[in-house]
Scaffold this active site. Structure first.
Site, PDB file in Angstrom:
ATOM      1  N   ASP A  93       3.073  -4.528   8.175  1.00 16.60           N
ATOM      2  CA  ASP A  93       1.860  -3.734   8.002  1.00 16.60           C
ATOM      3  C   ASP A  93       0.660  -4.668   8.102  1.00 16.60           C
ATOM      4  O   ASP A  93       0.342  -5.393   7.161  1.00 16.60           O
ATOM      5  CB  ASP A  93       1.920  -3.021   6.639  1.00 16.60           C
ATOM      6  CG  ASP A  93       0.617  -2.314   6.298  1.00 16.60           C
ATOM      7  OD1 ASP A  93      -0.332  -2.372   7.104  1.00 16.60           O
ATOM      8  OD2 ASP A  93       0.555  -1.710   5.210  1.00 16.60           O
ATOM      9  N   HIS A 108       0.875  -1.173   0.000  1.00 18.97           N
ATOM     10  CA  HIS A 108       0.000   0.000   0.000  1.00 18.97           C
ATOM     11  C   HIS A 108       0.920   1.232   0.000  1.00 18.97           C
ATOM     12  O   HIS A 108       2.012   1.182   0.569  1.00 18.97           O
ATOM     13  CB  HIS A 108      -0.831  -0.051   1.281  1.00 18.97           C
ATOM     14  CG  HIS A 108      -1.922   0.966   1.377  1.00 18.97           C
ATOM     15  ND1 HIS A 108      -1.686   2.283   1.707  1.00 18.97           N
ATOM     16  CD2 HIS A 108      -3.262   0.862   1.199  1.00 18.97           C
ATOM     17  CE1 HIS A 108      -2.844   2.930   1.734  1.00 18.97           C
ATOM     18  NE2 HIS A 108      -3.810   2.100   1.433  1.00 18.97           N
ATOM     19  N   CYS A 133      -4.590   2.272  -3.874  1.00 17.74           N
ATOM     20  CA  CYS A 133      -3.391   2.834  -3.240  1.00 17.74           C
ATOM     21  C   CYS A 133      -2.203   1.903  -3.410  1.00 17.74           C
ATOM     22  O   CYS A 133      -1.388   1.744  -2.481  1.00 17.74           O
ATOM     23  CB  CYS A 133      -3.614   3.124  -1.763  1.00 17.74           C
ATOM     24  SG  CYS A 133      -4.847   4.374  -1.466  1.00 17.74           S
ATOM     25  N   LYS A 171     -10.440  -0.874  10.369  1.00 14.19           N
ATOM     26  CA  LYS A 171     -10.502  -2.105   9.568  1.00 14.19           C
ATOM     27  C   LYS A 171     -10.706  -3.324  10.469  1.00 14.19           C
ATOM     28  O   LYS A 171     -10.657  -4.468  10.035  1.00 14.19           O
ATOM     29  CB  LYS A 171      -9.223  -2.261   8.739  1.00 14.19           C
ATOM     30  CG  LYS A 171      -9.086  -1.169   7.657  1.00 14.19           C
ATOM     31  CD  LYS A 171      -7.890  -1.424   6.787  1.00 14.19           C
ATOM     32  CE  LYS A 171      -7.376  -0.176   6.097  1.00 14.19           C
ATOM     33  NZ  LYS A 171      -8.120   0.173   4.876  1.00 14.19           N
ATOM     34  N   GLN A 223      -4.555  -5.056   6.957  1.00 17.60           N
ATOM     35  CA  GLN A 223      -5.573  -5.952   6.393  1.00 17.60           C
ATOM     36  C   GLN A 223      -5.577  -7.316   7.061  1.00 17.60           C
ATOM     37  O   GLN A 223      -6.359  -8.189   6.681  1.00 17.60           O
ATOM     38  CB  GLN A 223      -5.332  -6.136   4.885  1.00 17.60           C
ATOM     39  CG  GLN A 223      -5.459  -4.879   4.082  1.00 17.60           C
ATOM     40  CD  GLN A 223      -6.880  -4.367   3.988  1.00 17.60           C
ATOM     41  OE1 GLN A 223      -7.841  -5.088   4.236  1.00 17.60           O
ATOM     42  NE2 GLN A 223      -7.025  -3.109   3.640  1.00 17.60           N
TER      43      GLN A 223
HETATM   44  C1  PLP Z   1      -2.283  -2.745   3.587  1.00 11.31           C
HETATM   45  C2  PLP Z   1      -2.627  -1.388   4.094  1.00 11.31           C
HETATM   46  N1  PLP Z   1      -1.704  -0.659   4.730  1.00 11.31           N
HETATM   47  C3  PLP Z   1      -1.974   0.555   5.211  1.00 11.31           C
HETATM   48  C4  PLP Z   1      -3.210   1.123   5.060  1.00 11.31           C
HETATM   49  C5  PLP Z   1      -3.454   2.491   5.604  1.00 11.31           C
HETATM   50  O1  PLP Z   1      -4.413   2.480   6.586  1.00 11.31           O
HETATM   51  P1  PLP Z   1      -5.027   3.846   7.126  1.00 11.31           P
HETATM   52  O2  PLP Z   1      -5.498   4.598   5.925  1.00 11.31           O
HETATM   53  O3  PLP Z   1      -6.139   3.415   8.016  1.00 11.31           O
HETATM   54  O4  PLP Z   1      -3.947   4.560   7.853  1.00 11.31           O
HETATM   55  C6  PLP Z   1      -4.207   0.415   4.396  1.00 11.31           C
HETATM   56  C7  PLP Z   1      -5.530   1.022   4.183  1.00 11.31           C
HETATM   57  O5  PLP Z   1      -6.158   0.870   3.166  1.00 11.31           O
HETATM   58  C8  PLP Z   1      -3.907  -0.869   3.909  1.00 11.31           C
HETATM   59  O6  PLP Z   1      -4.834  -1.588   3.272  1.00 11.31           O
END
Ligand code: PLP
Lengths: 406, 149
Positions: free
Chosen positions: A199, A122, A363, A225, A202
């Protein structure tokens, strides 16, 4: 074990109608819906218990402080951290990664050093590292993935060298649903003493996470999430690393003594929580974790794997549809393209049938480029989705094919 | 749903399937890329013009049916027109797609563009329809990029 209808009745929004149709919510990777228990808990906190924390000797403030601290303990248990002090409350996964990149990465990295990420990250796990790389002269090195959307483990091993100073990668891919072999990868990296950030944005909504078993140095996720409120997130960091890291932001609550000659900072986690935190968010997150714990991971995984299998089978039988991401281990996320219909057109048509999906690059532009697509449509499910809804999706996709003459 | 058939009319689907003037113009006197960072739609508009006349135009789109059709229809509407006329068309189209008031459609004036009017009911998609027009404007002004953001 609660039955399907009971579970669904606990999420008020699932009753909603959209465009005259009952809502089919397949955008859980973007954000999950909230159970009544969480909504009520936050509402109750705000109407009955609200006060600032760590600052008052009065009754409400002491109780709010207690609730906030209990939320921290709850999160620590949830991911099996060694101590509560390893849990830092932040705004979300994005802020957590930025905190690590700035506070930990800046001192660690030097010209020519390498930060390993993967091609399936992401943007939240690319851009903070690029920013810090620009400041320090380090480089961000992507590990290749296979056409099926799995990390290429040969390339992973090949990319580790004496310049590798940091590794940061996704536990579960938001765009593909791939569950990465995190434990094995971390083991390899730790054998070379390379710090690892995972990270887990998900991952936390789909499976049990045990940070000590994984062996990572940092783990990040967002509450929204995980059926909790937005604007709330978690950074887990090993205590011996956190205790050496400088503050990320300055302000109230994170100091010991402030004077114009110099200021001393508190120990973690407070050192990294400048200012009034998201107190109701922490309280809500705790309630979300309680909800998931009560449902049980075994039950959740059972429901989700049958949803994934059913959806994969259904969608595979649509001739003009191609599933993107065929990893052996996946959470119930299906990314796909269609022959003539662009993902945006697909999403608009599905929306007209009450089905919420995401269309776009998710993203993850480098991933899209690697897979040779400009965008995909993504249906991401959770335990409260049902087989009927997959049938509706299937119908609606056939209707898309009809409009576009596939 | 009625609105949906307004959006995906035959004209739109036909332009989507076979966009007109999609081969990049060569030689050209100007070009601009259009990017919608939200959804990733990408297109390039090439123009060949004198001070007063837009002799030829192309629009090459990687994006959804709405953005492809809008770009294709645009090229058929502005090719061979006086620059002043093209500028007027750009303004009118923006108004048609995004104006506050429900527009009165002069079908002759707007040609196939009138088919895109259905997009007004889909706020998330309006930028898909305006992207090519922003890029055309940028190409004529000598800017090389237009963005919907
Ligand atoms: C794999 C992953 N990392 C990081 C994020 C970022 O999360 P947030 O926008 O809640 O900070 C997301 C959100 O879509 C994600 O799917």
């Amino acid at each position: 074990m609660k039955d399907e209808e009971t579970i669904r009745s606990e999420f008020p929004i699932l009753d909603k109608e959209v465009n005259g149709k009952s809502l089919v919510y397949f955008d859980n990777a973007a954000t999950t819906q909230k159970p009544k228990a969480v909504i009520n808990r936050i509402s109750n906190f705000l109407s009955e218990e609200n006060a600032n924390i760590h600052r008052g000797v009065h009754h409400l403030s002491m109780n709010a402080t207690k609730a906030y601290d209990e939320a921290r303990s709850c999160v620590a248990k949830f991911i099996n951290a060694e101590s509560d002090n390893e849990i830092i409350f932040v705004r979300g996964a994005t802020e957590a990664i930025n905190l690590v990149a700035n506070s930990f990465g800046k001192n660690l990295l030097d010209t020519g050093d390498e930060i390993l990420v993967t091609e399936m990250e992401h943007h939240a796990n690319i851009v903070p590292w690029q920013l810090i790389a620009n400041k320090t002269g380090a480089k961000v090195i992507p590990i290749a993935i296979t056409d099926d959307g799995e990390i290429d483990l040969k390339d992973f091993e090949a990319k580790i060298n004496e310049r590798t100073k940091m590794a940061a990668f996704v536990h579960v891919s938001n765009a593909l649903g791939t569950v990465n072999p995190a434990k094995e990868m971390i083991h390899k990296l730790k054998s070379k003493n390379i710090p690892v950030l995972l990270d887990g944005a998900q991952a936390v909504g789909h499976q049990a996470v045990n940070v000590q078993e994984l062996g990572c140095d940092f783990y990040v996720f967002s509450s929204h999430k995980l059926f909790g409120p937005d604007g709330m997130g978690v950074l887990y960091g090993k205590h011996n690393l956190l205790s050496k890291m400088p503050p990320y932001q300055g302000g109230g609550d994170m100091i010991e003594v402030v004077s114009f000659e110099g200021t001393t900072f508190r120990e973690p986690p407070e050192r990294f929580e400048a200012g009034t935190p998201n107190i109701s968010g922490a309280v809500g997150l705790k309630e979300a974790i309680n909800y998931v714990n009560e449902l049980g991971w075994e039950n959740i995984e059972k429901i989700e794997s049958s949803l994934l299998n059913y959806a994969t089978e259904k969608l595979s039988s649509i001739p003009s549809l191609k599933i993107i991401g065929k990893a052996k281990r996946k959470v119930p996320v299906l990314s796909f393209t269609m022959e003539s219909a662009h993902p945006h057109d697909v999403a608009t048509i599905l929306d007209s049938k009450g089905i919420a999906v995401r269309a776009g690059h998710h993203c993850a532009q480098p991933l899209m480029k690697r897979l040779g697509v400009s965008a995909t449509t993504r249906a991401s499910m959770s335990f409260y989705n049902k087989v009927d809804e997959i049938d509706q999706l299937d119908e609606a996709l056939k209707y898309v094919s009809k409009i576009f003459g596939d | 749903m009625e609105d949906l058939s307004d959006l995906y009319q035959e004209i739109i689907l036909s332009h989507n399937k076979r966009p007109r003037n999609s081969d990049p113009l060569d030689p050209s006197t100007g070009q601009a890329d259009g990017n919608n960072p939200l959804c990733g739609d990408k297109l390039t508009v090439h123009v060949r013009n004198t001070e007063s006349l837009l002799e030829a135009v192309s629009c090459d789109t990687d994006g959804c049916a709405i953005s492809r059709a809008s770009g294709s229809i645009m090229t058929t509407m502005v090719e061979g027109k006086l620059i002043t006329e093209v500028e007027r068309l750009i303004e009118e189209t923006k108004l048609l797609l995004t104006g506050e008031d429900e527009p009165e459609v002069d079908l002759v004036q707007q040609g196939d563009m009138a088919a895109l009017i259905g997009v007004r009911k889909f706020p998330a998609r309006i930028k898909c329809a305006t992207l090519a027009w922003h890029a055309l404007e940028a190409a004529l002004r000598g800017n090389d990029e237009a963005s919907t953001e």
